[in-house]
Design an enzyme around this catalytic site. Structure first.
Site, PDB file in Angstrom:
ATOM      1  N   HIS A 156       0.847  -1.198   0.000  1.00  0.00           N
ATOM      2  CA  HIS A 156       0.000   0.000   0.000  1.00  0.00           C
ATOM      3  C   HIS A 156       0.878   1.243   0.000  1.00  0.00           C
ATOM      4  O   HIS A 156       2.055   1.197   0.379  1.00  0.00           O
ATOM      5  CB  HIS A 156      -0.921   0.019   1.221  1.00  0.00           C
ATOM      6  N   CYS A 175       1.918   3.659  11.738  1.00  0.00           N
ATOM      7  CA  CYS A 175       2.878   3.154  10.754  1.00  0.00           C
ATOM      8  C   CYS A 175       3.176   4.271   9.764  1.00  0.00           C
ATOM      9  O   CYS A 175       2.491   5.298   9.764  1.00  0.00           O
ATOM     10  CB  CYS A 175       2.336   1.913  10.038  1.00  0.00           C
TER      11      CYS A 175
END
Length: 684
Positions: free
Chosen positions: A65, A197
């Protein structure tokens, strides 16, 4: 998620054998749908994210991603591999691959939907359904979370009428059992966690879901703050205060980390939160049982971004200003001290030396002095732009940086100084916040944070600073400078008293920082008056810790053993102009320590101004005495304030009827030997 994934974005027979080939195969489907404008550019962004940390997860999951300017709207593609593809998971290849594409400026709603998918991936039933699916449309519907069509209920074959015998048969009365006494449940162990993250889309929310699930299994209450791409909602202060432990599962810095200080803490990468949540919960419980905690001292440069939802406007304004000041202080310290060293080595004419880039003699002291002065001047020149930029950052996060720095630089250009920087920062933050509220077409969202917001906000701030408010602020700055230069006699002493009271009221808090920022702002364009203000502020700020150190030395029995130990450190902290060294004493006895500190600070501030002491360095304490004008009188002013504060705190503490616990060595033992219970001091 109705438009984020459709049947043509699903490949149930993904034939790729590497993660790069898998990402390309799924990305090509996105290109065909018009969701990605540049295939190679997008894949480069995916690879860059993959290089930061592998995206393979235990259980056969791969989630490549990224956020990319080549993505027109948030999109999800799914592929199922028969042989499996290595995405770096510890347990082997992944057979379920999700390619998540988010625009560089994806809106909160879409990112929230993507985060819900990340949480679904922790559900075993959901993964099993994906592995057995046979239809691309049904698979897309499953991922979207669409409700399946209800199956028609078959009609009964015959109606069963009750017989007369059944109707007349009395129903048996239910047996009653004695109601047991309710037991008071044991209090659950409570954990607060933060997950984050680099991209803030998938791992952040998967770790949150994994920790919450493990908490339910272990009968532990886990509350998670996800710091993802859609921003974050701060946990309520009472929730944090009630927690027994803290887990940080993150790959980017935890924002406002000081909120969690003073508790047992586990600090790991985000993947650990996904792969071994039960172990983390066990570890933090063990730390709590051993009494291990993190430091309760918050960093001096912590930033409160935007303020909590329930804050008043005044509170938010204070936090925004403190955001700018906290980032400005390192530039002030580095630049100011280098300038001061240049003056100390080369004299006060060193500011007229030629550029060291054109003339530098290695063996000449003056050349080295000029080098220090010119490097310090460059660092100090960032003072106003950094102040403005990070005020805007405190209001609007990263989009506020560009217009804030531009506005601060304009403030320097038009000689609006420190006041101009304050105004520029507030205007820049307000303009960006207003732009962010405008609904824009999805096709423009990707370029909003990179092009549109910086362009429009910088133009608006520049217009206002150059043509509307800049000149009035510059005039106000000149008037303030002239007033400082004209201060003499009683007026100067009154200002010294006010600054001394401000420096000692909250011992490094907002009021202290306001006084310090006022003094430092004058150093940007130093004059005789501004140098006097800087000297008074530093002298007053040194008084509280030095006074507490002296008091613990001359009347140790009035203080606890811990306070006497803190008193030893306070000597160094006070001498270094770190006012926060008095905080432990004020926290334990505020009604005696704070008034005594303020009285001493006021005396020192007044005497420093009356003696005409000056200071060119913004920090350093006694270590920059050679750079102070009238240094002997300056030390007398500090000593007088310390003596006043020490005398007052000793008198006020001596008026208590009971001595502190463990105040005098052996006091507790002596009391016990007499067969009496030791007296417990009454807190002020």
């Amino acid at each position: 998620m109705s438009e984020m994934i459709t049947a043509d974005l699903v490949d149930l027979d993904l034939s790729a054998d590497t993660k790069e080939a898998a990402a390309r195969a799924l990305a090509e489907r996105m290109v065909a749908r018009g969701r990605v404008t540049d295939l190679d550019g997008f894949l480069a962004d995916v690879a860059a994210r993959e290089a930061q940390m592998p995206t393979g997860l235990d259980g056969g999951i791969g989630i490549p991603h990224c956020r990319s300017e080549h993505v027109t709207e948030p999109t999800l593609a799914f592929g199922r591999s028969t042989d499996g593809i290595d995405f770096g998971a510890p347990d082997g290849p992944a057979d379920l691959i999700f390619l998540i594409a988010a625009p560089a400026g994806a809106d909160d709603a879409h990112l929230t939907i993507l985060s819900s998918l990340a949480r679904q991936l922790m559900d075993e039933d959901f993964k099993a359904a994906l592995r057995t699916a046979t239809d691309a449309g049904a698979t897309a519907a499953l991922i979207r979370g669409d409700e399946p069509e209800p199956e028609p209920t078959p009609a009964p074959e015959a109606s069963l009428e009750p017989t007369a015998e059944a109707e007349s048969r009395p129903e048996p009365e239910p047996e009653t059992e004695p109601t047991p006494e309710p037991e008071t449940p044991a209090a659950k162990f409570k954990i607060v966690a933060v997950t984050s993250c680099p991209t803030g889309i998938a791992h952040t929310y998967m770790a949150a879901e994994s920790l919450e699930k493990a908490g339910r299994d272990a009968d532990v209450e886990v509350v998670v703050e996800t710091q993802g791409s859609a921003g974050f909602t701060r946990l309520a202060p009472d929730v944090i205060a009630a927690a027994d432990g803290v887990i940080f599962a993150h790959d980017v810095p935890v924002r406002e980390k000081d909120r969690f200080a003073g508790k047992p803490t586990i600090d790991v990468g985000v993947k650990a939160g996904i792969n071994r949540p039960a172990a983390l919960i066990g570890e933090v419980r063990e730390k709590a049982a051993r009494g291990e905690t993190t430091s309760g001292t918050a960093p001096a440069t912590s930033v409160d971004r935007a303020g909590d939802a329930g804050d008043s406007y005044g509170t938010k304004l204070r936090k925004w200003l403190m955001s700018g000041v906290s980032y400005m202080v390192p530039f002030v310290a580095a630049g100011g001290l280098l300038i001061a060293l240049g003056f100390a080595i080369g004299g006060y004419t060193i500011n007229k030396a030629p550029s060291v880039a054109e003339h530098f003699v290695w063996t000449q002291t003056d050349s080295w002095a000029a080098l220090l002065f010119q490097v310090g001047s460059v660092a100090f020149a960032f003072l106003v732009p950094v102040l403005a930029g990070f005020i805007a950052y405190g209001m609007a996060d990263r989009p506020g940086l560009v217009p804030g720095f531009v506005g601060g630089s304009i403030a320097l250009t038009i000689n609006a100084g420190f006041l101009g920087g304050l105004a520029a920062g507030l205007i820049a933050g307000g303009v960006v916040m207003a732009i962010q509220k405008v609904n824009v077409p999805p096709v423009l969202r990707g370029i909003m944070p990179v092009v549109v917001i910086p362009l429009i906000s910088s133009a608006v701030v520049g217009f206002l600073m150059f043509l509307v408010i800049g000149k009035p602020i510059a005039s106000l700055q000149r008037a303030l400078t002239d007033w400082l230069n004209s201060l003499s006699g009683a007026n100067a002493i009154i200002l010294g008293v006010i600054l001394g009271l401000m420096m000692c009221f909250d011992l490094g808090g907002p009021l202290n920082k306001v006084a310090y920022a006022f003094a430092v702002g004058g150093l940007a364009n130093p004059t005789e008056g501004s140098l006097k203000v800087m000297a008074a502020v530093m002298a007053a700020g040194m008084v509280p810790p030095l006074a507490m150190a002296l008091a613990t030395t001359v009347r140790g029995r009035l203080f606890t053993k811990t306070e006497r130990e803190n008193g030893k450190a306070a000597w160094v902290l006070g001498a270094s102009f770190i006012t926060e060294g008095a905080i432990p004493f004020a926290a334990a006895d505020p009604l005696r320590v704070i008034p005594a500190s303020m009285a001493g600070g006021a005396v020192t501030g007044a005497l420093s101004m009356a003696f005409g002491c000056t200071l060119r360095a913004p920090h350093g304490g006694i270590f920059v005495i050679p750079l102070i004008g009238n240094p002997f009188l300056y030390l007398i002013a500090i000593a007088a304030g310390v003596c006043v504060s020490t005398a007052l705190v000793v008198i006020l503490k001596g008026m208590r009827k009971s001595a502190p616990e463990g105040g005098a060595d052996g006091a507790g033992d002596a009391t016990a030997q007499k067969g009496q219970e030791p007296k417990i001091p009454v807190a002020a």
